[in-house]
Write an enzyme that holds these catalytic residues in place. Structure first.
Site, PDB file in Angstrom:
ATOM      1  N   LYS A   1       7.876  -0.061   0.416  1.00 34.97           N
ATOM      2  CA  LYS A   1       8.669   0.253  -0.787  1.00 34.97           C
ATOM      3  C   LYS A   1       7.759   0.423  -2.004  1.00 34.97           C
ATOM      4  O   LYS A   1       7.993   1.276  -2.861  1.00 34.97           O
ATOM      5  CB  LYS A   1       9.713  -0.841  -1.040  1.00 34.97           C
ATOM      6  CG  LYS A   1      10.534  -0.640  -2.324  1.00 34.97           C
ATOM      7  CD  LYS A   1      11.317   0.667  -2.292  1.00 34.97           C
ATOM      8  CE  LYS A   1      12.286   0.945  -3.406  1.00 34.97           C
ATOM      9  NZ  LYS A   1      12.115   0.506  -4.732  1.00 34.97           N
TER      10      LYS A   1
ATOM     11  N   SER B   1      16.078   1.416  -1.770  1.00 36.27           N
ATOM     12  CA  SER B   1      15.937   2.496  -2.750  1.00 36.27           C
ATOM     13  C   SER B   1      17.210   3.302  -2.863  1.00 36.27           C
ATOM     14  O   SER B   1      17.944   3.467  -1.891  1.00 36.27           O
ATOM     15  CB  SER B   1      14.782   3.418  -2.364  1.00 36.27           C
ATOM     16  OG  SER B   1      14.659   4.436  -3.334  1.00 36.27           O
TER      17      SER B   1
ATOM     18  N   GLY C   1      23.183  -5.891  -6.367  1.00 34.44           N
ATOM     19  CA  GLY C   1      23.792  -6.851  -5.448  1.00 34.44           C
ATOM     20  C   GLY C   1      25.265  -6.575  -5.241  1.00 34.44           C
ATOM     21  O   GLY C   1      25.759  -6.554  -4.118  1.00 34.44           O
TER      22      GLY C   1
ATOM     23  N   GLU D   1       7.025   7.980  -6.113  1.00 33.04           N
ATOM     24  CA  GLU D   1       8.062   8.276  -7.132  1.00 33.04           C
ATOM     25  C   GLU D   1       7.398   8.510  -8.509  1.00 33.04           C
ATOM     26  O   GLU D   1       7.698   9.489  -9.190  1.00 33.04           O
ATOM     27  CB  GLU D   1       9.019   7.080  -7.170  1.00 33.04           C
ATOM     28  CG  GLU D   1      10.087   7.095  -8.232  1.00 33.04           C
ATOM     29  CD  GLU D   1      10.891   5.768  -8.221  1.00 33.04           C
ATOM     30  OE1 GLU D   1      11.436   5.412  -7.158  1.00 33.04           O
ATOM     31  OE2 GLU D   1      10.952   5.095  -9.266  1.00 33.04           O
TER      32      GLU D   1
ATOM     33  N   LEU E   1      24.661 -10.996  -8.205  1.00 31.40           N
ATOM     34  CA  LEU E   1      25.758 -10.019  -8.237  1.00 31.40           C
ATOM     35  C   LEU E   1      25.605  -9.059  -9.411  1.00 31.40           C
ATOM     36  O   LEU E   1      26.575  -8.645 -10.029  1.00 31.40           O
ATOM     37  CB  LEU E   1      27.105 -10.751  -8.270  1.00 31.40           C
ATOM     38  CG  LEU E   1      27.358 -11.671  -7.053  1.00 31.40           C
ATOM     39  CD1 LEU E   1      28.696 -12.406  -7.196  1.00 31.40           C
ATOM     40  CD2 LEU E   1      27.323 -10.881  -5.747  1.00 31.40           C
TER      41      LEU E   1
ATOM     42  N   HIS F   1       6.410   3.797  -1.763  1.00 29.81           N
ATOM     43  CA  HIS F   1       7.516   4.705  -2.124  1.00 29.81           C
ATOM     44  C   HIS F   1       7.562   4.861  -3.643  1.00 29.81           C
ATOM     45  O   HIS F   1       7.665   5.968  -4.179  1.00 29.81           O
ATOM     46  CB  HIS F   1       8.840   4.138  -1.597  1.00 29.81           C
ATOM     47  CG  HIS F   1      10.068   4.769  -2.193  1.00 29.81           C
ATOM     48  ND1 HIS F   1      10.516   4.495  -3.478  1.00 29.81           N
ATOM     49  CD2 HIS F   1      10.937   5.683  -1.690  1.00 29.81           C
ATOM     50  CE1 HIS F   1      11.592   5.205  -3.737  1.00 29.81           C
ATOM     51  NE2 HIS F   1      11.878   5.936  -2.664  1.00 29.81           N
ATOM     52  N   ASN F   2       7.483   3.735  -4.345  1.00 30.69           N
ATOM     53  CA  ASN F   2       7.575   3.802  -5.806  1.00 30.69           C
ATOM     54  C   ASN F   2       6.350   4.472  -6.416  1.00 30.69           C
ATOM     55  O   ASN F   2       6.463   5.169  -7.428  1.00 30.69           O
ATOM     56  CB  ASN F   2       7.764   2.399  -6.378  1.00 30.69           C
ATOM     57  CG  ASN F   2       9.203   1.919  -6.245  1.00 30.69           C
ATOM     58  OD1 ASN F   2       9.912   2.351  -5.341  1.00 30.69           O
ATOM     59  ND2 ASN F   2       9.632   1.047  -7.119  1.00 30.69           N
TER      60      ASN F   2
HETATM   61  C1  6PG Z   1      14.361   3.010  -6.232  1.00 29.19           C
HETATM   62  C2  6PG Z   1      13.611   2.850  -7.511  1.00 29.19           C
HETATM   63  C3  6PG Z   1      13.915   1.524  -8.133  1.00 29.19           C
HETATM   64  C4  6PG Z   1      13.571   1.428  -9.608  1.00 29.19           C
HETATM   65  C5  6PG Z   1      12.181   1.829  -9.952  1.00 29.19           C
HETATM   66  C6  6PG Z   1      11.990   2.012 -11.435  1.00 29.19           C
HETATM   67  O1  6PG Z   1      13.678   3.229  -5.239  1.00 29.19           O
HETATM   68  O2  6PG Z   1      15.586   2.932  -6.239  1.00 29.19           O
HETATM   69  O3  6PG Z   1      12.251   2.923  -7.268  1.00 29.19           O
HETATM   70  O4  6PG Z   1      13.311   0.557  -7.343  1.00 29.19           O
HETATM   71  O5  6PG Z   1      14.455   2.223 -10.320  1.00 29.19           O
HETATM   72  O6  6PG Z   1      11.365   0.815  -9.478  1.00 29.19           O
HETATM   73  O7  6PG Z   1      10.681   1.716 -11.688  1.00 29.19           O
HETATM   74  P1  6PG Z   1      10.026   1.720 -13.113  1.00 29.19           P
HETATM   75  O8  6PG Z   1      10.928   0.919 -14.021  1.00 29.19           O
HETATM   76  O9  6PG Z   1       8.713   1.071 -12.900  1.00 29.19           O
HETATM   77  O10 6PG Z   1       9.949   3.155 -13.513  1.00 29.19           O
END
Ligand code: 6PG
Length: 467
Positions: free
Chosen positions: A181, A127, A14, A188, A10, A184-185
């Site tokens: 995912k 995400s 969560g 990012e 939580l 995705h990161n």
């Molecule tokens: C998301 C983000 C989330 C997280 C990152 C931060 O999709 O909401 O990617 O999962 O904030 O993983 O990653 P770092 O701490 O490695 O920058």
């Protein structure tokens, strides 16, 4: 009371995901080892639909069968600890959903261990951070299809929506959800690094002030670079520090931390032998930022390298926009090409159009470009790389000169721009009908008799290069 779904963990994610479920009419129960978090949820949630407990047995008996339980605990040992605690008391057909950023190889292991006990397991990328969890995240669930169909109405209800479509769909078998995912990161990391480099060139190089940068990034967000990351960047440039009255961005230490998902993406790309040059550069750029003490020393040793800005600031801003647009396109292209290869290698059965559809909203890399990618994959489901799409190629043909010019400026200014450079290198390598690896092959054959292939004849050949 028979609860529709349970949540273990939580913390920020969560609690917010659970409240999002409750907002949509589902009865939810949370489990945590922290009495403060359990009490906070009891206080905040509607008593008719939300409950929380410290007691794992009470948590399980309160849920209707077959159970659906989301785990939002830190990736790693904590996930195994929760699974080991719950599994002996679960019933055949129950579904556990790991919604943290777990490594996909851990997800594969857990999936197999639980399947052997008749239990279903999903790795589900989520995400959108705290706001997304509460108001509508993007979700990437992978695992047994039949179990997905059972929770689909709940996931559809709580997901972000774009044009009425929920930003969630079945991703594929096994660890496909966590894999997607992870990529995705990686994307990012790549986009964030690009934006940091463009900021550096415009601010440190050409002297644009924070308010000027805020206006510029906002104008990009209002145009073809419409995206969450560009939008928040504009907001960041406006924010003042209540302690000093300065712009907050100027008082933040220049060392980027990381939890490792970008690094995993690069490591995995190396294993798959998929080029992921921009994301590799983004990870290395975060790494070099951590050498701040050495950087400080080296800045004195090499002081004076690089010129001062003397060009046309307005022209530079147009160049920077085109460069950013081209580089962002190139990062997505690398990420989707990696997913294409992974889908075959691991038999995930990924549909890249579906992934583009999910990423249009709710997630950190959401942008209007994703709609173009969705239509590109819908028209050509086997498209190997977005760079080969007629929907993308004209944009790159238009903007790549901006990328070249911006990099040229950065080089003369002495400002590092590894992600911009690697994006261009990826583009130039990908569009080269002939690369110089004929020479590499010749060298390998000369020193190690590794053989080579010829352009005019089939087979492998070896030459005695030196008499
Ligand atoms: C998301 C983000 C989330 C997280 C990152 C931060 O999709 O909401 O990617 O999962 O904030 O993983 O990653 P770092 O701490 O490695 O920058």
């Amino acid at each position: 009371m028979q609860y529709d779904i349970g949540m273990v963990g939580l913390g920020v994610m969560g609690r917010n995901l659970l409240l999002n479920l409750a907002d949509h009419g589902f009865r939810v129960i949370g489990l945590d080892t922290d009495p403060g978090k359990v009490q906070a949820l009891k206080t905040e949630g509607n008593r008719d639909t939300v409950d929380a407990t410290l007691d794992a047995k009470a948590f399980l008996t309160a849920q209707r069968l077959p159970r659906a339980i989301i785990l939002l605990v830190p990736a790693g040992k904590a996930v195994d600890a929760v699974i080991n605690k719950l599994a002996p008391n679960l019933s055949q057909g129950d579904l556990l959903i790991d919604a943290g950023n777990s490594h996909f190889k851990d997800t594969d292991r857990r999936y197999n261990e639980l399947a052997a006990k008749g239990l279903n397991f999903f790795g589900m990328g989520v995400s959108g951070g705290e706001a997304g969890a509460r108001g509508g995240p993007a979700m990437m669930p992978g695992g047994p299809r039949a179990a997905y169909d059972r929770v689909k109405p709940m996931l559809d209800a709580i997901a972000a929506k774009v044009n009425g479509d929920p930003c969630v769909d079945y991703i594929g078998s096994g660890s496909a959800g966590h894999y997607v995912k992870m990529v995705h990161n990686g994307i990012e990391y790549g986009i964030m690094q690009l934006l940091a480099e463009v900021y550096d060139i415009l601010h440190r190089g050409a002297g644009l002030t924070n308010p000027e940068l805020a206006d510029l990034f906002q104008s990009w967000h209002d145009g073809e670079l419409n995206s969450f990351l560009v939008e928040i960047t504009a907001k960041i440039f406006r924010k003042l520090d209540p302690k000093t009255g300065k712009h907050l961005v100027d008082v933040i230490l220049d060392v980027a931390r990381q939890k490792g998902t970008g690094k995993w993406t690069s490591q995995e790309a190396m294993d798959l032998q998929v080029p992921l040059m921009t994301i590799d550069a983004a990870v290395s750029s975060r790494d070099i930022s951590a050498y701040d003490v050495e950087r400080m020393q080296a800045s004195k040793v090499y002081a004076g390298i690089g010129t001062n800005w003397s060009g046309d600031r307005a022209a530079l801003q147009t160049i920077a926009r085109n460069a950013t647009y081209a580089a962002v396109l190139l990062i997505y292209a690398q990420g989707f090409a990696m997913l294409r290869k992974a889908s075959t290698t691991y038999s995930f059965g990924l549909d890249l159009g579906t992934i583009a559809k999910i990423w249009r909203g709710g997630c950190i890399i959401r942008s209007t470009m994703l709609e173009t990618f969705r239509t590109a994959f819908a028209e050509q489901p086997d498209l190997p790389n977005l760079l080969l799409s007629s929907k993308i190629a004209p944009d790159l043909a238009r903007c790549h000169t901006g990328l070249r010019s911006l990099i040229a400026s950065a080089i003369t200014l002495g400002i590092p721009c590894a992600a911009l450079m690697n994006s261009l290198a990826y583009f130039d390598a990908y569009r080269s009908a002939r690369l110089p690896m004929n020479l590499t092959q010749a060298q390998r054959d000369l020193f190690g008799a590794h053989t080579y292939e010829r352009i005019d004849e089939k087979g492998t050949f070896h030459t005695k290069w030196e008499e």
